[in-house]
Design a protein around this motif. Structure first.
Motif, mmCIF file in Angstrom:
data_model
loop_
_atom_site.group_PDB
_atom_site.id
_atom_site.type_symbol
_atom_site.label_atom_id
_atom_site.label_comp_id
_atom_site.label_asym_id
_atom_site.label_seq_id
_atom_site.Cartn_x
_atom_site.Cartn_y
_atom_site.Cartn_z
ATOM 1 N N LEU A 251 0.868 -1.177 0.000
ATOM 2 C CA LEU A 251 0.000 0.000 0.000
ATOM 3 C C LEU A 251 0.906 1.227 0.000
ATOM 4 C CD1 LEU A 251 -2.810 1.368 0.417
ATOM 5 C CD2 LEU A 251 -2.243 1.396 2.849
ATOM 6 N N LEU A 252 0.827 2.018 -1.053
ATOM 7 C CA LEU A 252 1.627 3.243 -1.118
ATOM 8 C C LEU A 252 0.703 4.423 -0.835
ATOM 9 C CD1 LEU A 252 3.689 2.657 -4.406
ATOM 10 C CD2 LEU A 252 4.070 1.744 -2.129
ATOM 11 N N TYR A 253 1.033 5.195 0.162
ATOM 12 C CA TYR A 253 0.163 6.332 0.466
ATOM 13 C C TYR A 253 0.969 7.611 0.676
ATOM 14 C CZ TYR A 253 1.363 5.490 5.400
ATOM 15 O OH TYR A 253 2.041 5.315 6.582
ATOM 16 N N GLY A 254 0.326 8.710 0.390
ATOM 17 C CA GLY A 254 0.985 10.005 0.554
ATOM 18 C C GLY A 254 0.325 11.026 -0.346
ATOM 19 N N PRO A 256 -0.413 13.926 -3.276
ATOM 20 C CA PRO A 256 -0.114 13.894 -4.722
ATOM 21 C C PRO A 256 1.299 14.432 -4.989
ATOM 22 C CG PRO A 256 -2.219 14.973 -4.311
ATOM 23 C CD PRO A 256 -1.609 14.733 -2.976
ATOM 24 N N GLY A 257 1.998 13.793 -5.911
ATOM 25 C CA GLY A 257 3.329 14.279 -6.311
ATOM 26 C C GLY A 257 4.455 13.846 -5.407
ATOM 27 N N THR A 258 4.226 12.795 -4.598
ATOM 28 C CA THR A 258 5.309 12.356 -3.708
ATOM 29 C C THR A 258 6.020 11.112 -4.242
ATOM 30 O OG1 THR A 258 3.599 11.289 -2.385
ATOM 31 C CG2 THR A 258 4.455 13.393 -1.577
ATOM 32 N N GLY A 259 5.581 10.610 -5.394
ATOM 33 C CA GLY A 259 6.340 9.538 -6.046
ATOM 34 C C GLY A 259 5.720 8.153 -5.979
ATOM 35 N N LYS A 260 4.416 8.041 -5.755
ATOM 36 C CA LYS A 260 3.793 6.705 -5.657
ATOM 37 C C LYS A 260 3.856 5.987 -7.016
ATOM 38 C CE LYS A 260 0.054 8.639 -4.029
ATOM 39 N NZ LYS A 260 0.609 10.004 -3.939
ATOM 40 N N SER A 261 3.419 6.682 -8.057
ATOM 41 C CA SER A 261 3.450 6.048 -9.389
ATOM 42 C C SER A 261 4.900 5.814 -9.832
ATOM 43 C CB SER A 261 2.734 6.920 -10.417
ATOM 44 O OG SER A 261 1.426 7.162 -9.992
ATOM 45 N N SER A 262 5.779 6.763 -9.499
ATOM 46 C CA SER A 262 7.191 6.585 -9.879
ATOM 47 C C SER A 262 7.758 5.355 -9.182
ATOM 48 C CB SER A 262 8.026 7.807 -9.484
ATOM 49 O OG SER A 262 7.425 8.973 -9.952
ATOM 50 N N MET A 263 7.329 5.137 -7.938
ATOM 51 C CA MET A 263 7.864 3.970 -7.222
ATOM 52 C C MET A 263 7.381 2.670 -7.864
ATOM 53 S SD MET A 263 7.799 2.684 -3.358
ATOM 54 C CE MET A 263 9.208 3.584 -2.895
ATOM 55 N N ILE A 264 6.136 2.635 -8.335
ATOM 56 C CA ILE A 264 5.629 1.406 -8.980
ATOM 57 C C ILE A 264 6.472 1.109 -10.223
ATOM 58 C CG2 ILE A 264 3.638 0.386 -10.154
ATOM 59 C CD1 ILE A 264 1.875 2.152 -8.275
ATOM 60 N N ALA A 265 6.771 2.157 -10.991
ATOM 61 C CA ALA A 265 7.594 1.971 -12.195
ATOM 62 C C ALA A 265 8.987 1.475 -11.799
ATOM 63 C CB ALA A 265 7.686 3.284 -12.961
ATOM 64 N N ALA A 266 9.540 2.050 -10.723
ATOM 65 C CA ALA A 266 10.878 1.629 -10.275
ATOM 66 C C ALA A 266 10.857 0.163 -9.836
ATOM 67 C CB ALA A 266 11.352 2.524 -9.131
ATOM 68 N N MET A 267 9.759 -0.234 -9.165
ATOM 69 C CA MET A 267 9.639 -1.639 -8.716
ATOM 70 C C MET A 267 9.625 -2.566 -9.931
ATOM 71 S SD MET A 267 6.551 -1.486 -5.976
ATOM 72 C CE MET A 267 6.813 -1.367 -4.224
ATOM 73 N N ALA A 268 8.808 -2.209 -10.933
ATOM 74 C CA ALA A 268 8.685 -3.053 -12.127
ATOM 75 C C ALA A 268 10.022 -3.128 -12.854
ATOM 76 C CB ALA A 268 7.611 -2.500 -13.048
ATOM 77 N N ASN A 269 10.726 -2.005 -12.932
ATOM 78 C CA ASN A 269 12.027 -2.016 -13.610
ATOM 79 C C ASN A 269 13.044 -2.844 -12.837
ATOM 80 O OD1 ASN A 269 11.311 -0.483 -15.818
ATOM 81 N ND2 ASN A 269 11.748 1.455 -14.808
ATOM 82 N N VAL A 303 -1.803 -3.045 -10.391
ATOM 83 C CA VAL A 303 -1.864 -1.741 -9.719
ATOM 84 C C VAL A 303 -3.297 -1.217 -9.702
ATOM 85 C CG1 VAL A 303 -1.011 0.633 -9.771
ATOM 86 C CG2 VAL A 303 0.447 -1.223 -10.579
ATOM 87 N N ILE A 304 -3.751 -0.806 -8.522
ATOM 88 C CA ILE A 304 -5.026 -0.076 -8.449
ATOM 89 C C ILE A 304 -4.710 1.277 -7.829
ATOM 90 C CG2 ILE A 304 -7.400 -0.067 -7.610
ATOM 91 C CD1 ILE A 304 -7.282 -3.109 -7.481
ATOM 92 N N GLU A 305 -4.695 2.292 -8.689
ATOM 93 C CA GLU A 305 -4.342 3.644 -8.227
ATOM 94 C C GLU A 305 -5.572 4.310 -7.629
ATOM 95 O OE1 GLU A 305 -1.383 5.595 -8.515
ATOM 96 O OE2 GLU A 305 -0.426 5.084 -10.424
ATOM 97 N N GLY A 306 -5.353 5.109 -6.623
ATOM 98 C CA GLY A 306 -6.432 5.873 -5.997
ATOM 99 C C GLY A 306 -7.558 4.967 -5.540
ATOM 100 N N ILE A 307 -7.202 3.951 -4.742
ATOM 101 C CA ILE A 307 -8.189 2.945 -4.327
ATOM 102 C C ILE A 307 -9.376 3.589 -3.601
ATOM 103 C CG2 ILE A 307 -6.851 2.381 -2.213
ATOM 104 C CD1 ILE A 307 -8.765 -0.224 -4.174
ATOM 105 N N ASP A 308 -9.126 4.681 -2.894
ATOM 106 C CA ASP A 308 -10.213 5.341 -2.154
ATOM 107 C C ASP A 308 -11.250 5.933 -3.101
ATOM 108 O OD1 ASP A 308 -9.080 8.561 -2.089
ATOM 109 O OD2 ASP A 308 -7.728 6.939 -2.577
ATOM 110 N N VAL A 370 -0.407 -3.640 -5.880
ATOM 111 C CA VAL A 370 -0.114 -2.346 -5.250
ATOM 112 C C VAL A 370 -1.361 -1.487 -5.271
ATOM 113 C CG1 VAL A 370 1.318 -0.270 -5.328
ATOM 114 C CG2 VAL A 370 2.296 -2.434 -6.030
ATOM 115 N N PHE A 371 -1.737 -0.982 -4.113
ATOM 116 C CA PHE A 371 -2.807 0.011 -4.022
ATOM 117 C C PHE A 371 -2.156 1.348 -3.720
ATOM 118 C CE2 PHE A 371 -6.025 -3.254 -2.177
ATOM 119 C CZ PHE A 371 -6.222 -3.751 -3.450
ATOM 120 N N THR A 372 -2.672 2.398 -4.329
ATOM 121 C CA THR A 372 -2.172 3.717 -3.933
ATOM 122 C C THR A 372 -3.348 4.567 -3.459
ATOM 123 O OG1 THR A 372 -2.468 4.934 -6.008
ATOM 124 C CG2 THR A 372 -0.464 3.627 -5.805
ATOM 125 N N THR A 373 -3.054 5.460 -2.561
ATOM 126 C CA THR A 373 -4.083 6.399 -2.106
ATOM 127 C C THR A 373 -3.439 7.686 -1.595
ATOM 128 O OG1 THR A 373 -5.951 6.741 -0.620
ATOM 129 C CG2 THR A 373 -4.172 5.390 0.233
#
Ligand SMILES: Nc1ncnc2c1ncn2[C@@H]1O[C@H](COP(=O)(O)OP(=O)(O)OP(=O)(O)O)[C@@H](O)[C@H]1O
Ligand SMILES: [Mg+2]
Length: 491
Positions: A251-254, A256-269, A303-308, A370-373
């Motif tokens: 669960l990635l939370y924080g 907007p603009g703190t790097g949640k989507s960037s972290m998912i890309a980094a994980m996949a890479n 990935v489910i972005e913005g689960i909330d 991965v869920f992000t919110t």
């Protein structure tokens, strides 16, 4: 004349002797003894064993299409590719489907190379059988069957069958995985699923450049996440041993603009996984969700972005939706343009939980979800409890350590006299890594590193002033509210 006669007589005697022994051998030795003696003789003359791996496997029928390219052949080709390019003189360039490399070099026909593993040498060669098929034509078709031939000394038979071939297959497949072109999948609306050749997922090549090196966050936290990912990806046996499905939830939370989507890309890479970006609002119900998820493959991040925002998770969310519905009722045009999928979506929290707990375990391993919110406090406790979401990662405002990563990446600067001011301001105000990155990016050729750092200082000071002003206004309105309340109580 006499000599010729003698020679013929000698040849005749040898033939007769050989025939005599052969008849004796044939008549008086039992079958099993005979074959064992023959094998011994053959191994004395040629003490090597050959194993062949055909390029195509399956029914060798008239239909060429029935044949499938052998996975083992492809793995061997990849395994030997690096060695072939160094040793072979006759090389072949092969275009490999879905590979990040345009071509792979492999040895040409009738070439041979050697491989050394655990101090033992093995020979590999590519051979080709050419046979003419029986067809009614002036020019008979030529049917080529390529195969790899592995040759080794018979004393290594057990080692080859038990260890070496496994090594070649595993290594070859690992190289194939590391070089494969990764994909970013997005789910198609279900109304298109039934049409001819329609797919549930569309895909594009995944080429996001984010890596853990480019990600701005404290190094200790970053290292912990990398170790967790590596442990997971190498944990096939461990998960089997403890009897758990090979899956992990983050669960990635924080803000907007703190790097949640960037972290998912980094994980996949980092892991070389594909990404399935699941847009829940276009999924009509739990059955559709199930059908979509069953089609995902291993070595992937779902990935489910913005689960909330995707589900009715909490009472609060429902209230917000009710308010939105009231507004829509007043404005029918906005209701129409929002589209029907949104209003029809009946994916429920329990549907999602069922998937995470049960179904997911059944569809096989090596999947990360991965869920992000932006609002962790809004999420239902059932969704984020440990076991479902194994790791909760907070991505927060930019600290000094994260800033240094960005300064290095964006400006190639590792230290500067302005760093001290920036460090102090970062402690005093909240700014996202996205905003820091935006200021550090030179906007023209004239902007050098120092100009960018000064721009950031200005942005930080503005952010600080705005935050102070906002805090003052809030304090003032709170005081006014309390005063009003006090006066109301007095009266
Ligand atoms: N921690 C970070 N490290 C490096 N770059 C970052 C980081 N956070 C944000 N960025 C930069 O800001 C941009 C936006 O970040 P990103 O999309 O990852 O944020 P997010 O947390 O997913 O936001 P949202 O909640 O709006 O989806 C990225 O393209 C990247 O350039
Ligand atoms: Mg995002």
């Amino acid at each position: 004349m006499t000599m010729i006669g003698e020679t013929w007589s000698l040849v005749g005697t040898s033939i007769a002797t050989t025939m005599f022994f052969w008849t004796m051998f044939d008549n008086y030795f039992p079958d099993h003894l005979r074959s064992s003696i023959l094998k011994k003789l053959a191994s004395f003359v040629y003490p090597y064993i050959n194993i062949t791996f055909n390029e195509f496997i399956g029914e060798d029928s008239d239909e060429y299409m029935d044949l499938k390219r052998s996975d083992a052949y492809a793995a061997i080709e990849t395994y030997l590719s690096g060695k072939s390019s160094k040793q072979a003189r006759n090389l072949k360039a092969v275009v490999v489907k879905d590979s990040s490399q345009p071509v792979q070099l492999s040895m040409g026909e009738n070439e041979g190379i050697t491989d050394e593993f655990e101090g033992i040498r093995f020979s590999w060669a590519v051979k080709k059988n050419t046979s003419r098929t029986q067809s009614i034509s002036i020019y008979p078709e030529i049917d080529e069957k390529r195969y790899y031939k592995l040759t080794f000394h018979e004393s290594h038979r057990d080692f080859v069958c038990g260890t070496y071939i496994n090594h070649v297959m595993q290594e070859g497949k690992a190289i194939m995985v590391s070089k494969r072109q990764r994909k970013l999948y997005t789910n198609n609306p279900s109304k298109n699923w039934e049409s001819y050749r329609a797919q549930k997922w569309s895909h594009a090549t995944f080429e996001h450049p984010a890596t853990f090196d480019t990600l701005a966050m404290e190094s200790k936290k970053k290292e912990e996440i990398i170790n967790d990912l590596i442990k997971f990806s190498q944990g096939k046996e461990y998960y089997a041993k403890i009897g758990k499905a090979w899956k992990r939830g983050y669960l990635l939370y924080g803000p907007p603009g703190t790097g949640k989507s960037s972290m998912i890309a980094a994980m996949a890479n980092h892991l070389g996984y594909d990404i399935y970006d699941l847009e829940l609002t276009t999924v009509k119900d739990n059955t559709e969700l199930r059908r979509l998820l069953i089609e995902t493959t291993g070595k992937s991040i779902i990935v489910i972005e913005g689960i909330d925002c995707s589900l009715d998770l909490t009472g609060q969310r429902k209230k917000e939706k009710k308010k939105a519905n009231d507004e829509e009722a007043k404005d029918p045009i906005s209701k129409m343009t929002k589209g029907e999928e949104d209003s029809n979506s009946k994916v429920t929290l329990s549907g999602l939980l069922n998937f995470i707990d049960g179904l997911w375990s059944a569809i096989g391993g090596e999947r990360i979800i991965v869920f992000t919110t932006n609002y962790v406090e809004k999420l239902d406790a059932a969704l984020i409890r440990r076991g479902r979401m194994d790791k909760h990662i907070e991505l927060s405002y930019c600290g000094f350590e994260a800033f240094k990563v960005l300064a290095k990446n964006y400006l190639d600067v590792v230290s500067h006299t302005l760093f001290a001011t920036i460090g102090r301001l970062l402690d005093e105000t909240n700014i996202t890594p996205a905003d820091v990155a935006e200021n550090l990016m030179p906007k023209s050729m004239n902007e050098d590193a120092e100009t960018c750092l000064k721009k950031l200082i200005e942005a930080l000071e503005t952010a600080k002033e705005e935050a102070e002003k906002k805090a003052e206004e809030e304090a003032q309105s709170k005081a006014e509210k309390e005063e009003r309340e006090a006066r109301r109580c007095e009266s």
